[in-house]
Design a protein around this motif. Structure first.
Motif, PDB file in Angstrom:
ATOM      1  N   TYR A 176       0.831  -1.207   0.000  1.00 50.86           N
ATOM      2  CA  TYR A 176       0.000   0.000   0.000  1.00 50.86           C
ATOM      3  C   TYR A 176       0.867   1.258   0.000  1.00 50.86           C
ATOM      4  O   TYR A 176       0.590   2.236  -0.691  1.00 50.86           O
ATOM      5  CB  TYR A 176      -0.903   0.033   1.239  1.00 50.86           C
ATOM      6  N   LEU A 177       1.942   1.221   0.793  1.00 56.72           N
ATOM      7  CA  LEU A 177       2.820   2.399   0.885  1.00 56.72           C
ATOM      8  C   LEU A 177       3.550   2.654  -0.431  1.00 56.72           C
ATOM      9  O   LEU A 177       3.737   3.804  -0.838  1.00 56.72           O
ATOM     10  CB  LEU A 177       3.837   2.214   2.017  1.00 56.72           C
ATOM     11  N   ALA A 178       3.969   1.574  -1.090  1.00 53.82           N
ATOM     12  CA  ALA A 178       4.682   1.739  -2.363  1.00 53.82           C
ATOM     13  C   ALA A 178       3.748   2.363  -3.401  1.00 53.82           C
ATOM     14  O   ALA A 178       4.156   3.225  -4.191  1.00 53.82           O
ATOM     15  CB  ALA A 178       5.216   0.397  -2.857  1.00 53.82           C
ATOM     16  N   ILE A 179       2.476   1.934  -3.385  1.00 58.49           N
ATOM     17  CA  ILE A 179       1.492   2.539  -4.284  1.00 58.49           C
ATOM     18  C   ILE A 179       1.344   4.026  -3.941  1.00 58.49           C
ATOM     19  O   ILE A 179       1.407   4.902  -4.810  1.00 58.49           O
ATOM     20  CB  ILE A 179       0.119   1.823  -4.175  1.00 58.49           C
ATOM     21  N   GLY A 180       1.206   4.305  -2.641  1.00 55.21           N
ATOM     22  CA  GLY A 180       1.037   5.694  -2.197  1.00 55.21           C
ATOM     23  C   GLY A 180       2.229   6.556  -2.554  1.00 55.21           C
ATOM     24  O   GLY A 180       2.075   7.715  -2.959  1.00 55.21           O
ATOM     25  N   ALA A 181       3.435   6.008  -2.425  1.00 58.23           N
ATOM     26  CA  ALA A 181       4.642   6.781  -2.725  1.00 58.23           C
ATOM     27  C   ALA A 181       4.727   7.096  -4.219  1.00 58.23           C
ATOM     28  O   ALA A 181       5.052   8.224  -4.610  1.00 58.23           O
ATOM     29  CB  ALA A 181       5.884   6.012  -2.277  1.00 58.23           C
ATOM     30  N   ALA A 182       4.404   6.097  -5.048  1.00 57.30           N
ATOM     31  CA  ALA A 182       4.467   6.314  -6.495  1.00 57.30           C
ATOM     32  C   ALA A 182       3.459   7.383  -6.918  1.00 57.30           C
ATOM     33  O   ALA A 182       3.765   8.265  -7.733  1.00 57.30           O
ATOM     34  CB  ALA A 182       4.202   4.999  -7.238  1.00 57.30           C
ATOM     35  N   VAL A 183       2.253   7.318  -6.336  1.00 61.15           N
ATOM     36  CA  VAL A 183       1.231   8.313  -6.672  1.00 61.15           C
ATOM     37  C   VAL A 183       1.661   9.690  -6.178  1.00 61.15           C
ATOM     38  O   VAL A 183       1.500  10.706  -6.860  1.00 61.15           O
ATOM     39  CB  VAL A 183      -0.138   7.907  -6.081  1.00 61.15           C
ATOM     40  N   SER A 184       2.277   9.735  -4.997  1.00 65.53           N
ATOM     41  CA  SER A 184       2.727  11.002  -4.422  1.00 65.53           C
ATOM     42  C   SER A 184       3.771  11.677  -5.318  1.00 65.53           C
ATOM     43  O   SER A 184       3.812  12.907  -5.425  1.00 65.53           O
ATOM     44  CB  SER A 184       3.310  10.744  -3.028  1.00 65.53           C
ATOM     45  N   ALA A 185       4.591  10.851  -5.977  1.00 67.86           N
ATOM     46  CA  ALA A 185       5.644  11.405  -6.841  1.00 67.86           C
ATOM     47  C   ALA A 185       5.056  12.044  -8.096  1.00 67.86           C
ATOM     48  O   ALA A 185       5.732  12.809  -8.784  1.00 67.86           O
ATOM     49  CB  ALA A 185       6.637  10.313  -7.229  1.00 67.86           C
ATOM     50  N   ALA A 186       3.794  11.709  -8.389  1.00 65.76           N
ATOM     51  CA  ALA A 186       3.195  12.200  -9.629  1.00 65.76           C
ATOM     52  C   ALA A 186       2.449  13.515  -9.435  1.00 65.76           C
ATOM     53  O   ALA A 186       1.904  14.062 -10.387  1.00 65.76           O
ATOM     54  CB  ALA A 186       2.258  11.133 -10.206  1.00 65.76           C
ATOM     55  N   THR A 187       2.412  14.039  -8.224  1.00 61.51           N
ATOM     56  CA  THR A 187       1.633  15.253  -7.984  1.00 61.51           C
ATOM     57  C   THR A 187       2.330  16.162  -6.971  1.00 61.51           C
ATOM     58  O   THR A 187       3.181  15.711  -6.212  1.00 61.51           O
ATOM     59  CB  THR A 187       0.208  14.909  -7.475  1.00 61.51           C
TER      60      THR A 187
ATOM     61  N   SER B 232       6.749  -8.489  -4.611  1.00 58.59           N
ATOM     62  CA  SER B 232       7.013  -8.132  -6.013  1.00 58.59           C
ATOM     63  C   SER B 232       6.156  -6.938  -6.449  1.00 58.59           C
ATOM     64  O   SER B 232       6.612  -6.084  -7.208  1.00 58.59           O
ATOM     65  CB  SER B 232       6.812  -9.337  -6.941  1.00 58.59           C
ATOM     66  N   LEU B 233       4.934  -6.859  -5.909  1.00 59.95           N
ATOM     67  CA  LEU B 233       4.097  -5.710  -6.247  1.00 59.95           C
ATOM     68  C   LEU B 233       4.704  -4.434  -5.651  1.00 59.95           C
ATOM     69  O   LEU B 233       4.702  -3.365  -6.271  1.00 59.95           O
ATOM     70  CB  LEU B 233       2.673  -5.937  -5.728  1.00 59.95           C
ATOM     71  N   THR B 234       5.257  -4.553  -4.442  1.00 60.78           N
ATOM     72  CA  THR B 234       5.948  -3.416  -3.818  1.00 60.78           C
ATOM     73  C   THR B 234       7.116  -2.964  -4.698  1.00 60.78           C
ATOM     74  O   THR B 234       7.267  -1.771  -4.981  1.00 60.78           O
ATOM     75  CB  THR B 234       6.464  -3.818  -2.415  1.00 60.78           C
ATOM     76  N   SER B 235       7.926  -3.928  -5.138  1.00 60.18           N
ATOM     77  CA  SER B 235       9.082  -3.590  -5.984  1.00 60.18           C
ATOM     78  C   SER B 235       8.634  -2.909  -7.269  1.00 60.18           C
ATOM     79  O   SER B 235       9.248  -1.941  -7.728  1.00 60.18           O
ATOM     80  CB  SER B 235       9.866  -4.848  -6.353  1.00 60.18           C
ATOM     81  N   LEU B 236       7.545  -3.437  -7.829  1.00 62.58           N
ATOM     82  CA  LEU B 236       7.034  -2.875  -9.079  1.00 62.58           C
ATOM     83  C   LEU B 236       6.662  -1.402  -8.902  1.00 62.58           C
ATOM     84  O   LEU B 236       7.025  -0.547  -9.721  1.00 62.58           O
ATOM     85  CB  LEU B 236       5.819  -3.684  -9.535  1.00 62.58           C
ATOM     86  N   PHE B 237       5.964  -1.099  -7.800  1.00 60.44           N
ATOM     87  CA  PHE B 237       5.555   0.293  -7.593  1.00 60.44           C
ATOM     88  C   PHE B 237       6.735   1.186  -7.210  1.00 60.44           C
ATOM     89  O   PHE B 237       6.746   2.366  -7.548  1.00 60.44           O
ATOM     90  CB  PHE B 237       4.417   0.377  -6.562  1.00 60.44           C
TER      91      PHE B 237
END
Lengths: 244, 244
Positions: A146-157, A225-230
């Motif tokens: 969840y955090l990796a998803i949140g971090a990737a989204v945070s980098a986009a805005t 692996s999903l964490t690594s992907l994000f």
């Protein structure tokens, strides 16, 4: 590794520099308690195990983890400190990893502080501590995703509110992929392999497998692996920002 | 030593920097002049690795900023526009983080912090959160960060912006003190600053160099022997249309 640890320490300390850490920990623990004891009717179950407690983790993380991750990059971009960060001699991957690990460590701390729930269960009966440990590890792995998803989204805005809302939306897709609402809406028309593929991405499916005590390496690998992907996506988003 | 070779940057249809060529040698203090939007900040962002150029190259002490980014950034001290920093940190924590990232040992870090703090007169605010400091102090925190590791190349984007006359004087003294051994580039709007500390000045307009020489040479080219006359004559102003 020095680069990762320098970023990690700054970022981890940043949670505690403001009331964010305190507010988050209180809300996290109160929410965990409310869902376990009030919504989940833990005492009425008459079973001394932590299944009820863990069953709400995906739904709580859905909101709490994006709240932890939303400032990681958006705040740097808003304040302009990203320019400082990216012109220091730090590899981008190390910055991405250091920030993620700081958020993950903080989530781990919050999760650790739920130990009174376990103590309560120990007092009331004899839970299978192997299952409890596996569930905690599974919960931590899922929090990381969840955090990796949140971090990737945070980098986009540059806006933390957008980072939060968008991350919740993406996290919801992954959480609910195996829930009846999605499965039933798909199974009527979609080919079976597609339904299975969508279900296989569900956090609920993978997490409940772990909490039932079936410690399958595949579920752990799924989250890692999903964490690594994000995190990789996070790195690409930061790199692409350098293009102007 | 800083070498810039046909550096180009476009944002959509606008060419911000158009084939800029420039070499700055150790001991030189280059004043980077130009109206707002001339490409000064964009050039600095490319030279420091924050933006990737669309064409051309920049080398810092022989290290290409795009292909050998970390080596180039290690030799570089950079004060970004607006002196961004982490507001929740104190100057002590902030400089500690920078020393950490720069890979200084504990002993070297404390000596470097002490020197940087003394040179920028930060002693009185050393333990106050940066976000509570005045603009002048924040600017000096950014300067302290840039000079902390005694870099060979210093790039300062408007280092005296927001400082009072006494503080400006102190910063100019500092730049003069550092200049014999270093390659220094400062961008500024203040023409008297160029005359006070720069050994060389370039004026850029629409991403191109329109004048290059010592401040005295450039001033002599102006109709009244003044640098600001030359500046106005060579650069396009967005207020001229309104006045006409």
């Amino acid at each position: 590794m020095n680069a990762v640890s320098a970023v990690f320490r700054r970022e981890f300390a940043a949670y505690f520099a403001t009331p964010i850490a305190f507010v988050f920990l209180v809300i996290f623990l109160v929410a965990m308690g409310v869902f376990t004891f009030y919504v989940g009717h833990y005492f009425d179950m008459g079973v001394a195990d932590l299944t009820v407690f863990f069953s709400y983790h995906p739904w709580l993380y859905l909101f709490l983890m994006p709240a932890l991750a939303m400032r990681l990059w958006a705040e740097e971009k808003r304040s302009g400190s990203i320019e400082l960060l990216l012109t220091l001699p730090l590899p981008v991957w190390a910055t991405v990893l250091g920030k993620f690990l700081a958020a993950w460590a903080f989530a781990g701390l919050a999760l650790f502080l739920t130990f009174p729930v376990w103590l309560t269960t120990l007092y009331l009966g004899a839970p299978d501590n192997g299952v409890v440990l596996a569930s905690y590890i599974g919960s931590l792995l899922m929090a990381g995703t969840y955090l990796a998803i949140g971090a990737a989204v945070s980098a986009a805005t540059t806006n933390q509110v957008i980072a939060f809302v968008a991350a919740v939306a993406v996290c919801f897709l992954f959480t609910a992929a195996g829930a009846p609402i999605v499965m039933e809406s798909l199974s009527g028309w979609a080919p079976a392999p597609l339904v299975e593929a969508v279900a296989s991405f569900s956090f609920l499916t993978h997490f409940s497998a772990i909490t039932e005590g079936v410690i399958d390496l595949r579920d752990a690998i799924f989250f890692l692996s999903l964490t690594s992907l994000f995190l990789f996506a996070n790195m690409l988003i930061v790199e692409s920002g350098k293009g102007g | 030593m800083l070498e810039i070779d046909s550096l180009t940057k476009r944002f959509d249809a606008v060419t911000a920097v158009a084939g800029l060529c420039l070499t700055v040698r150790p001991g030189e203090v280059l004043g980077f002049l130009g109206p707002n939007g001339a490409g000064k900040t964009t050039t600095m962002k490319m030279v420091t690795g924050f933006l990737v150029p669309d064409g051309g190259a920049a080398r810092i002490c022989g290290h290409d900023i795009v292909t050998d980014t970390l080596a180039a950034q290690k030799t570089l001290g950079y004060l970004p526009e607006g002196a961004p920093a982490y507001g929740e940190m104190t100057p002590r924590e902030f400089l500690g983080f920078i020393a950490d990232v720069r890979g200084l040992s504990a002993v070297a870090a404390s000596a470097a912090c002490e020197l940087a703090v003394a040179r920028t007169s930060l002693e009185s605010v050393f333990d106050r959160p940066i976000e509570t400091l005045s603009k002048g102090f924040r600017r000096r925190v950014g300067l302290a960060q840039a000079i902390l590791h005694d870099p060979e190349v210093l790039i300062l984007d408007e280092p005296t912006d927001g400082l009072d006359p006494n503080q400006k004087h102190a910063v100019r003294d500092l730049i003069r003190l550092l200049s014999p051994a270093k390659t220094i580039v400062i961008s500024t709007h203040l023409l008297e600053e160029v005359e006070a500390i720069c050994s060389r000045a370039i004026i850029i307009d629409k991403g191109r160099i329109v004048a290059d020489g010592t401040p005295a040479e450039l001033a002599a080219r102006g109709p009244n022997g003044k640098l600001d006359d030359l500046f106005r004559g060579l650069t396009s102003s967005d207020v001229s249309g309104a006045a006409a």
